[in-house]
Design an enzyme around this catalytic site. Sequence first.
Site, PDB file in Angstrom:
ATOM      1  N   MET A  29       8.727   4.520   5.323  1.00  0.00           N
ATOM      2  CA  MET A  29       8.846   3.148   4.831  1.00  0.00           C
ATOM      3  C   MET A  29      10.086   2.980   3.953  1.00  0.00           C
ATOM      4  O   MET A  29      10.721   1.927   3.961  1.00  0.00           O
ATOM      5  CB  MET A  29       7.587   2.724   4.077  1.00  0.00           C
ATOM      6  CG  MET A  29       6.349   2.635   4.960  1.00  0.00           C
ATOM      7  SD  MET A  29       6.575   1.622   6.449  1.00  0.00           S
ATOM      8  CE  MET A  29       6.997   0.050   5.743  1.00  0.00           C
ATOM      9  N   GLU A  30      10.449   4.014   3.222  1.00  0.00           N
ATOM     10  CA  GLU A  30      11.645   3.945   2.386  1.00  0.00           C
ATOM     11  C   GLU A  30      12.903   3.852   3.245  1.00  0.00           C
ATOM     12  O   GLU A  30      13.811   3.057   2.945  1.00  0.00           O
ATOM     13  CB  GLU A  30      11.697   5.154   1.448  1.00  0.00           C
ATOM     14  CG  GLU A  30      10.700   5.093   0.315  1.00  0.00           C
ATOM     15  CD  GLU A  30       9.230   5.241   0.722  1.00  0.00           C
ATOM     16  OE1 GLU A  30       8.356   4.880  -0.096  1.00  0.00           O
ATOM     17  OE2 GLU A  30       8.935   5.720   1.839  1.00  0.00           O
ATOM     18  N   ASP A  32      23.678 -11.906   4.148  1.00  0.00           N
ATOM     19  CA  ASP A  32      23.910 -12.755   2.973  1.00  0.00           C
ATOM     20  C   ASP A  32      25.394 -12.836   2.628  1.00  0.00           C
ATOM     21  O   ASP A  32      25.910 -13.915   2.336  1.00  0.00           O
ATOM     22  CB  ASP A  32      23.124 -12.214   1.776  1.00  0.00           C
ATOM     23  CG  ASP A  32      23.403 -13.012   0.510  1.00  0.00           C
ATOM     24  OD1 ASP A  32      23.242 -14.253   0.544  1.00  0.00           O
ATOM     25  OD2 ASP A  32      23.793 -12.401  -0.499  1.00  0.00           O
ATOM     26  N   LEU A  36       0.798  -1.224   0.000  1.00  0.00           N
ATOM     27  CA  LEU A  36       0.000   0.000   0.000  1.00  0.00           C
ATOM     28  C   LEU A  36       0.834   1.279   0.000  1.00  0.00           C
ATOM     29  O   LEU A  36       0.311   2.374   0.185  1.00  0.00           O
ATOM     30  CB  LEU A  36      -0.974  -0.013   1.184  1.00  0.00           C
ATOM     31  CG  LEU A  36      -1.964  -1.181   1.155  1.00  0.00           C
ATOM     32  CD1 LEU A  36      -2.836  -1.192   2.399  1.00  0.00           C
ATOM     33  CD2 LEU A  36      -2.812  -1.162  -0.106  1.00  0.00           C
ATOM     34  N   CYS A  37       2.145   1.151  -0.218  1.00  0.00           N
ATOM     35  CA  CYS A  37       3.010   2.328  -0.307  1.00  0.00           C
ATOM     36  C   CYS A  37       2.866   2.981  -1.685  1.00  0.00           C
ATOM     37  O   CYS A  37       2.727   2.299  -2.687  1.00  0.00           O
ATOM     38  CB  CYS A  37       4.468   1.937  -0.098  1.00  0.00           C
ATOM     39  SG  CYS A  37       4.894   1.627   1.610  1.00  0.00           S
ATOM     40  N   HIS A  38       2.920   4.310  -1.678  1.00  0.00           N
ATOM     41  CA  HIS A  38       2.897   5.057  -2.931  1.00  0.00           C
ATOM     42  C   HIS A  38       4.283   5.022  -3.570  1.00  0.00           C
ATOM     43  O   HIS A  38       5.284   5.133  -2.866  1.00  0.00           O
ATOM     44  CB  HIS A  38       2.529   6.526  -2.675  1.00  0.00           C
ATOM     45  CG  HIS A  38       1.142   6.721  -2.197  1.00  0.00           C
ATOM     46  ND1 HIS A  38       0.781   6.582  -0.877  1.00  0.00           N
ATOM     47  CD2 HIS A  38       0.005   7.035  -2.864  1.00  0.00           C
ATOM     48  CE1 HIS A  38      -0.523   6.814  -0.743  1.00  0.00           C
ATOM     49  NE2 HIS A  38      -1.017   7.092  -1.938  1.00  0.00           N
TER      50      HIS A  38
END
Length: 165
Positions: A117-118, A132, A79-81
């Site tokens: 969020m970014e 990793d 739901l992020c733009h």
Amino acid sequence: MSGGKANLTHIDASGEAHMVDVSDKAETLRIATAEGYVKMAPETLALIRQGNAKKGDVIGTARLAGIMAAKRTADLIPLCHPLMLTKVTVAIEEDAALPGLRVTATAKLTGKTGVEMEALTAVSVACLTIYDMAKAADKTMEIGGVRLLEKSGGKSGNFRHPEAR
């Protein structure tokens, strides 16, 4: 509710998930900073510091992975733009107290929605990349502490995590 509003903005009146309509919001400068860490054996940290990890430059690769991840957040979080970021920085520093690496990411833009969020995605993917690249030497590494440190801009104003350094 700790740290925010009691209502969830991505849930509509009928209880269904939806993308928030930001068309009526003002464009403002928005900046967010997040952090996280990768805890590891001291010997693993030494391998990374000396540049002797099997897969190459762990810190440089993780920094690039974090930047790339921030730019792809809308592809990963439903739901992020999609945002036109103007700056993303990822800093990775040794922390002997862990022992391990601390990752801090800052995302910035002038727009109608925030960049929390970014910044969080950048930190998360940078930490995963460290894991990793060093897992051949240390499968017991621990990723943790991923959190928003601060954000500015927008209708909700400024926020600073109470435990931010």
